[in-house]
Design a protein around this motif. Sequence first.
Motif, PDB file in Angstrom:
ATOM      1  N   GLU A 118       0.858  -1.188   0.000  1.00 43.56           N
ATOM      2  CA  GLU A 118       0.000   0.000   0.000  1.00 43.56           C
ATOM      3  C   GLU A 118       0.891   1.234   0.000  1.00 43.56           C
ATOM      4  N   GLY A 119       0.569   2.166  -0.878  1.00 38.30           N
ATOM      5  CA  GLY A 119       1.361   3.384  -0.949  1.00 38.30           C
ATOM      6  C   GLY A 119       2.797   3.100  -1.362  1.00 38.30           C
ATOM      7  N   SER A 148      -2.548   4.681  -2.986  1.00 38.81           N
ATOM      8  CA  SER A 148      -2.578   5.731  -1.978  1.00 38.81           C
ATOM      9  C   SER A 148      -2.538   7.092  -2.655  1.00 38.81           C
ATOM     10  N   GLN A 156       5.041   4.194  -5.803  1.00 35.04           N
ATOM     11  CA  GLN A 156       4.202   3.056  -5.456  1.00 35.04           C
ATOM     12  C   GLN A 156       4.489   1.847  -6.347  1.00 35.04           C
TER      13      GLN A 156
END
Length: 284
Positions: A118-119, A148, A156
């Motif tokens: 994530e991110g 994100s 990312q």
Amino acid sequence: MGICIPIIFMATAKPKSNKRRSTRKRKHSFFSKPHKKTAWLIGGMGVVVLYIWIFYYFFVGPTGFRWRALYSDPKYPNGYEIHGIDISHYQGIIDWEKLQHAMIGGCPLRFIIIKSTEGASKLDENFYDNFENARNYGYIRGAYHFWSVHSTAREQAYHFLKKVHLKEGDLPPVLDVEHKPANLSVEDFQTDVLTWLHIVEDKYHVKPIIYTYYKFKQQYLSKPVFDDYPYWIAHYYVDKVEYKGAWKFWQHTDAGQLPGIKGYIDFNIYNGSFYDLMKLTIPK
């Protein structure tokens, strides 16, 4: 005179006392009955507004599709035989021995898509265990990255490639995108999404899968170039997908339950045969 003086004094003192009482009444006039009724009315309206907001936030928003079957079992779409689930650390430690015998709508569980990153810095704490067990127990597995709004697309993409190593027979990389930054135009947002997709595609030489809900795709990812990518649609508690374009996967409920997994879980179907699903996986 001796008698009149106290009478005069008492007469002059009395208005002062009345004046103090009348002033005191004016200071506390807000708490009179009419004002109390208004206060109760405003408070009641506030509670109703708060209740509506909480219901919207947890059951409808922010994505607009996360309805939960609170009082009934999830329905299974008719006409589909290839079933799968998606999991993350929210499912806790999975009992894979029990899960391997699970059935969905009378059909065996075929594929599992697992949250990985994530991110630009987060890694799902159960990803590596889930990813390894999914293959060891014979499932077609995949990994998804949660988009994100606080990191660049390039950051990312490289974070995903650093942490996730897909192999032959795995599903293509998945980009889970459900939010657009408020300060970006639709065109710039689309450019960012395509940046992630192109970087990851250059690594694996397959088109990544785009996961989102159908209204989000219509509003922000309707550009024809996105139709070149396999689409995983989230649309709950409907008899059929309302999206008119082509799609490969359908996440049709978030209230499924299976042996070996505690709590609720997302159920998915694949729009095609098992042979078609195998063709979609990463080749040698």
